[in-house]
Design an enzyme around this catalytic site. Structure first.
Site, short mmCIF file in Angstrom:
data_model
loop_
_atom_site.label_atom_id
_atom_site.label_comp_id
_atom_site.label_asym_id
_atom_site.label_seq_id
_atom_site.Cartn_x
_atom_site.Cartn_y
_atom_site.Cartn_z
N LYS A 13 0.83 -1.21 0.00
CA LYS A 13 0.00 0.00 0.00
C LYS A 13 0.86 1.26 0.00
O LYS A 13 0.65 2.17 -0.78
CB LYS A 13 -0.94 0.02 1.23
CG LYS A 13 -1.83 -1.21 1.35
CD LYS A 13 -2.74 -1.14 2.57
CE LYS A 13 -2.00 -1.14 3.90
NZ LYS A 13 -1.29 -2.39 4.21
N ARG A 88 -9.80 0.43 8.81
CA ARG A 88 -9.36 -0.93 9.16
C ARG A 88 -10.44 -1.71 9.88
O ARG A 88 -10.22 -2.88 10.21
CB ARG A 88 -8.14 -0.84 10.07
CG ARG A 88 -6.80 -1.10 9.38
CD ARG A 88 -5.74 -0.95 10.44
NE ARG A 88 -4.48 -1.56 10.15
CZ ARG A 88 -3.45 -0.96 9.56
NH1 ARG A 88 -3.58 0.24 9.10
NH2 ARG A 88 -2.31 -1.59 9.44
N ARG A 127 11.60 -5.28 5.21
CA ARG A 127 11.29 -3.88 4.90
C ARG A 127 12.14 -2.90 5.69
O ARG A 127 12.39 -3.08 6.87
CB ARG A 127 9.82 -3.63 5.21
CG ARG A 127 9.43 -2.17 5.30
CD ARG A 127 7.96 -1.95 5.21
NE ARG A 127 7.19 -2.48 6.33
CZ ARG A 127 5.87 -2.48 6.35
NH1 ARG A 127 5.16 -1.99 5.35
NH2 ARG A 127 5.23 -2.98 7.39
N ARG A 161 11.08 -0.67 11.31
CA ARG A 161 10.02 -0.51 12.30
C ARG A 161 10.13 -1.58 13.38
O ARG A 161 10.37 -2.73 13.07
CB ARG A 161 8.65 -0.61 11.62
CG ARG A 161 8.29 0.65 10.86
CD ARG A 161 7.13 0.44 9.93
NE ARG A 161 6.00 -0.25 10.54
CZ ARG A 161 4.85 -0.48 9.90
NH1 ARG A 161 4.69 -0.05 8.65
NH2 ARG A 161 3.88 -1.11 10.49
N ARG A 172 -0.58 -9.01 13.51
CA ARG A 172 -1.09 -8.01 12.56
C ARG A 172 -1.88 -8.66 11.44
O ARG A 172 -2.90 -8.14 10.99
CB ARG A 172 0.07 -7.17 12.01
CG ARG A 172 0.61 -6.22 13.10
CD ARG A 172 2.01 -5.74 12.80
NE ARG A 172 2.10 -5.03 11.56
CZ ARG A 172 3.25 -4.82 10.90
NH1 ARG A 172 4.39 -5.30 11.40
NH2 ARG A 172 3.26 -4.15 9.78
P1 ADP Z 1 1.00 -2.01 7.88
O1 ADP Z 1 0.45 -1.43 6.63
O2 ADP Z 1 2.35 -2.55 7.74
O3 ADP Z 1 0.05 -2.94 8.57
P2 ADP Z 1 0.58 0.55 9.26
O4 ADP Z 1 1.76 1.41 9.16
O5 ADP Z 1 -0.60 0.85 8.40
O6 ADP Z 1 1.11 -0.93 9.02
O7 ADP Z 1 0.07 0.47 10.76
C1 ADP Z 1 0.95 0.21 11.84
C2 ADP Z 1 0.15 0.06 13.12
O8 ADP Z 1 -0.55 1.29 13.42
C3 ADP Z 1 -0.95 -1.01 13.10
O9 ADP Z 1 -0.46 -2.30 13.39
C4 ADP Z 1 -1.91 -0.47 14.17
O10 ADP Z 1 -1.43 -0.73 15.47
C5 ADP Z 1 -1.84 1.04 13.96
N1 ADP Z 1 -2.86 1.54 13.00
C6 ADP Z 1 -2.62 2.18 11.81
N2 ADP Z 1 -3.77 2.51 11.20
C7 ADP Z 1 -4.77 2.08 12.01
C8 ADP Z 1 -6.20 2.10 11.93
N3 ADP Z 1 -6.83 2.66 10.86
N4 ADP Z 1 -6.91 1.56 12.94
C9 ADP Z 1 -6.29 1.00 14.01
N5 ADP Z 1 -4.96 0.93 14.16
C10 ADP Z 1 -4.19 1.46 13.17
P1 ADP Z 2 2.23 -1.84 3.25
O1 ADP Z 2 2.24 -0.33 3.19
O2 ADP Z 2 1.02 -2.43 2.57
O3 ADP Z 2 2.41 -2.38 4.63
P2 ADP Z 2 4.81 -1.61 1.81
O4 ADP Z 2 4.46 -0.77 0.63
O5 ADP Z 2 5.56 -0.99 2.91
O6 ADP Z 2 3.47 -2.35 2.38
O7 ADP Z 2 5.60 -2.90 1.26
C1 ADP Z 2 6.16 -3.86 2.15
C2 ADP Z 2 7.56 -4.27 1.66
O8 ADP Z 2 7.43 -5.02 0.45
C3 ADP Z 2 8.46 -3.09 1.33
O9 ADP Z 2 9.77 -3.40 1.75
C4 ADP Z 2 8.37 -2.95 -0.20
O10 ADP Z 2 9.60 -2.47 -0.74
C5 ADP Z 2 8.09 -4.38 -0.65
N1 ADP Z 2 7.15 -4.45 -1.77
C6 ADP Z 2 6.10 -3.63 -2.04
N2 ADP Z 2 5.46 -4.00 -3.18
C7 ADP Z 2 6.11 -5.11 -3.64
C8 ADP Z 2 5.94 -5.96 -4.80
N3 ADP Z 2 4.95 -5.77 -5.67
N4 ADP Z 2 6.81 -6.99 -4.93
C9 ADP Z 2 7.83 -7.20 -4.03
N5 ADP Z 2 8.05 -6.43 -2.95
C10 ADP Z 2 7.21 -5.39 -2.75
#
Ligand code: ADP
Ligand code: ADP
Ligand code: ZN
Length: 216
Positions: A13, A88, A127, A161, A172
């Site tokens: 994302k 979410r 990541r 992170r 998660r």
């Molecule tokens: P990822 O896309 O890797 O799951 P995020 O960066 O979106 O992680 O979120 C990291 C953490 O922040 C989540 O595991 C949760 O604890 C919190 N968080 C983020 N967005 C939300 C949301 N919309 N509702 C509840 N918790 C959230």
């Molecule tokens: P999210 O925001 O959904 O948690 P990220 O965009 O941070 O996910 O992506 C998670 C990890 O996977 C990052 O290290 C990113 O560079 C890698 N990644 C993202 N898209 C792809 C893809 N299409 N193929 C392989 N690796 C990817």
């Protein structure tokens, strides 16, 4: 145009939101980034949510809805926003609809990014991001062109992170399955949900998203 990128942690994302930001000048609204900024600044909100985030649980709907409500009211969001990590839960999805309607806005597309669980674990544990500009990287899938130097800003400092570890990832992914995936039917019924193959290359995923935005 306002869109939601919906998918499990590690689906890509943030990666796709940054590509859209660069290409179309839309604004990425990442609730995860907002919360991490609050934790880093040591604000009352940051102190409240730190432990929960480190354990992989979800922050309460009340907190999240007011956080995004304030952000959406800022004038820059009129350029179109990309919601990354929000909503979410069903309560968040319903509250979002209401907040947007009050401002004469709506969600145009919800893009579900589908990725296998094994691949998600690999993506999350590899990541890291640039400490200065936030550009995302991966140990295997996206290394900087010059080792140890950010492609975008030239910084040599990177961060990982604390919640990107194999134990927290399980919590998660469970939170996604149990609390977030159930909002998909809400958007399907509205006829605005589209699914892209998140297992494809970053470039291919980006092409599929653009096809949705262009109405194809
Ligand atoms: P990822 O896309 O890797 O799951 P995020 O960066 O979106 O992680 O979120 C990291 C953490 O922040 C989540 O595991 C949760 O604890 C919190 N968080 C983020 N967005 C939300 C949301 N919309 N509702 C509840 N918790 C959230
Ligand atoms: P999210 O925001 O959904 O948690 P990220 O965009 O941070 O996910 O992506 C998670 C990890 O996977 C990052 O290290 C990113 O560079 C890698 N990644 C993202 N898209 C792809 C893809 N299409 N193929 C392989 N690796 C990817
Ligand atoms: Zn950088």
């Amino acid at each position: 145009m306002n869109i939601i990128l919906l998918g499990p942690p590690g689906a890509g994302k943030g990666t796709q939101a940054k590509i859209l930001e660069r290409k179309y000048g839309m604004i990425q609204l990442s609730t995860g980034d907002m919360l991490r900024a609050a934790v880093a600044a040591g604000t009352p909100l940051g102190r409240k949510v730190k432990e929960l985030m480190d354990s992989g649980g979800l922050v309460s709907d009340d907190i999240m809805i007011s956080l995004i409500g304030e952000r959406i009211s800022q004038p820059d969001c009129a350029r179109g926003c990309i919601l990354d990590g929000f909503p979410r839960t069903t309560a968040q999805a319903e509250a979002l609809d209401k907040m947007l309607a009050e401002r004469g806005l709506k969600i145009d597309h919800v893009i579900e990014m589908k990725v296998d669980e094994d691949a998600l674990v690999k993506r999350i544990t590899g990541r890291y991001t640039c400490a200065k500009c936030g550009e995302g990287y991966h140990d295997e899938f996206k290394r900087p062109k010059k080792e140890g130097v950010c492609d975008v800003c030239g910084s040599t400092e990177f961060v990982r992170r604390p919640d990107d570890n194999p134990e927290t990832v399980k919590a998660r992914l469970a939170a996604y399955r149990e609390q977030t995936a159930p909002i998909l039917p809400f958007y399907r019924e509205k006829g605005i949900l589209r699914t892209v193959d998140g297992m494809a290359s970053m470039e291919e995923v980006s092409r599929q998203i653009e096809a949705v935005l262009n109405g194809n």
